[in-house]
Write a protein that holds these residues in place. Structure first.
Motif, PDB file in Angstrom:
ATOM      1  N   GLU A   1       0.806  -1.216   0.000  1.00 35.18           N
ATOM      2  CA  GLU A   1       0.000   0.000   0.000  1.00 35.18           C
ATOM      3  C   GLU A   1       0.845   1.275   0.000  1.00 35.18           C
ATOM      4  OE1 GLU A   1      -2.186  -0.530   3.586  1.00 35.18           O
ATOM      5  OE2 GLU A   1      -3.692  -1.811   2.655  1.00 35.18           O
TER       6      GLU A   1
ATOM      7  N   MET B   1       0.273   3.695  -2.947  1.00 33.36           N
ATOM      8  CA  MET B   1      -1.100   4.018  -3.359  1.00 33.36           C
ATOM      9  C   MET B   1      -1.322   5.532  -3.296  1.00 33.36           C
ATOM     10  SD  MET B   1      -2.524   1.263  -4.360  1.00 33.36           S
ATOM     11  CE  MET B   1      -4.191   1.822  -4.525  1.00 33.36           C
ATOM     12  N   GLY B   2      -1.873   6.074  -4.364  1.00 37.14           N
ATOM     13  CA  GLY B   2      -2.168   7.495  -4.431  1.00 37.14           C
ATOM     14  C   GLY B   2      -1.045   8.341  -4.984  1.00 37.14           C
TER      15      GLY B   2
ATOM     16  N   TYR C   1      -6.442   4.708  -6.502  1.00 33.81           N
ATOM     17  CA  TYR C   1      -6.614   5.269  -5.158  1.00 33.81           C
ATOM     18  C   TYR C   1      -7.611   6.422  -5.126  1.00 33.81           C
ATOM     19  CZ  TYR C   1      -5.409   7.112  -0.556  1.00 33.81           C
ATOM     20  OH  TYR C   1      -5.455   7.551   0.735  1.00 33.81           O
ATOM     21  N   TRP C   2      -7.558   7.301  -6.123  1.00 29.77           N
ATOM     22  CA  TRP C   2      -8.387   8.507  -6.124  1.00 29.77           C
ATOM     23  C   TRP C   2      -9.668   8.345  -6.956  1.00 29.77           C
ATOM     24  CZ3 TRP C   2      -6.688  11.608  -2.524  1.00 29.77           C
ATOM     25  CH2 TRP C   2      -5.339  11.605  -2.213  1.00 29.77           C
TER      26      TRP C   2
END
Length: 73
Positions: free
Chosen positions: A59, A62-63, A70-71
């Motif tokens: 993780e 992520m983003g 993620y978004w």
């Protein structure tokens, strides 16, 4: 002059701030207040990050990248 000294006179942030002041779009007090607000926000985000547990390896990114889902929600 050294390259660093030469480029200090070309700093885009300094030049933009000078333009804002010269054209009366902002005062030095306005710019100082903005810098103080930004510092408080960055310090608060840093404190929160340091208090937070480390993410699991899968993780951790992520983003960070567009399209990783993620978004999307």
């Amino acid at each position: 002059p050294s390259m660093i000294e030469e480029w200090k006179t070309k700093d885009p942030v300094d030049r933009f701030e000078k333009m804002l002041i010269d054209n009366r779009y902002a005062t030095q007090d306005d710019l100082t207040a903005i810098a103080q607000r930004v510092k408080r926000e960055v310090d608060a985000a840093t404190d929160e990050a340091e208090r937070s547990p480390m993410p699991r390896g899968e993780e951790a990114t992520m983003g960070l990248f567009q399209g990783d889902g993620y978004w999307d929600s």
